[in-house]
Enzyme design. Structure first.
Site, PDB file in Angstrom:
ATOM      1  N   CYS A  89       0.912  -1.248  -0.145  1.00  0.00           N
ATOM      2  CA  CYS A  89       0.076   0.173  -0.080  1.00  0.00           C
ATOM      3  C   CYS A  89       0.858   1.300  -0.096  1.00  0.00           C
ATOM      4  O   CYS A  89       2.009   1.176  -0.339  1.00  0.00           O
ATOM      5  CB  CYS A  89      -1.099   0.098   1.117  1.00  0.00           C
ATOM      6  SG  CYS A  89      -0.074   0.116   2.807  1.00  0.00           S
ATOM      7  N   LEU A  90       0.421   2.167   0.518  1.00  0.00           N
ATOM      8  CA  LEU A  90       1.218   3.569   0.342  1.00  0.00           C
ATOM      9  C   LEU A  90       2.250   3.452   1.604  1.00  0.00           C
ATOM     10  O   LEU A  90       3.727   3.632   1.174  1.00  0.00           O
ATOM     11  CB  LEU A  90       0.383   4.770   0.628  1.00  0.00           C
ATOM     12  CG  LEU A  90       1.149   6.243   0.481  1.00  0.00           C
ATOM     13  CD1 LEU A  90       1.833   6.207  -0.868  1.00  0.00           C
ATOM     14  CD2 LEU A  90       0.358   7.257   0.883  1.00  0.00           C
TER      15      LEU A  90
END
Length: 171
Positions: free
Chosen positions: A61-62
């Protein structure tokens, strides 16, 4: 259930050996910037998608927070995969390590940054107008604050839903 984590360098090595990197962020976030070679399977659609059986899967994810918070669901979705990992630090750590990232200039900011900008602007506007024009404008600050509190407690953000409908956010 906690999944084992890989550093960006370890993940890059696994990818060279045939692992699949699955980006669980929204399609808009993915379109803006993603790890080179990552497959986009947003978290809310992951249960309905088949992951490649027999291959190592690395979820990203980020920042790594979303993958850690959803580790049990991710492990369940990757039931037929021999090895399942989380990329420690996500896209941010990958980019910081100097590994290849695909970025599309001109793509809109991700929705949560847009929400932060809009909410902050409305609160600042309400405070300035409340001081300079009428104390009734302080109600704007209270309204935005209540909306943010509601979003935090329920997971539903009306401003994000509204911003997602804007023309610049349509894919």
């Amino acid at each position: 259930m906690a999944l084992p984590v890989l550093t960006p360098q370890q993940a890059a090595e696994k990818l060279k050996n045939g692992a699949v990197l699955v980006d669980i962020r929204s399609s808009g976030e993915y379109a803006h910037r993603h790890i080179d070679g990552a497959v986009s399977l947003p978290l809310d659609q992951l249960a309905h998608q088949a992951l490649p059986a027999g291959r190592t899967v690395i979820f990203s994810c980020l920042s790594g927070m979303r993958t850690r918070q959803n580790a049990a669901a991710l492990a369940q979705c990757a039931g037929d995969c021999p090895e399942v990992y989380i990329l420690d630090g996500g896209l941010n750590a990958w980019a910081k390590a100097g590994l290849p990232v695909q970025a599309k200039p001109g793509q809109p900011l991700d929705i949560m940054r847009q929400v932060q900008i809009a909410a902050g602007s409305l609160v600042l506007l309400g405070a300035v107008l409340g001081f300079a024009v009428s104390p009734w404008f302080y109600a704007l600050c209270a309204f935005v604050g209540a909306g943010l509190l509601f979003a935090g407690l329920t997971g539903f953000c009306g401003m994000a839903k509204l911003l997602a409908c804007m023309p610049w956010n349509r894919a």
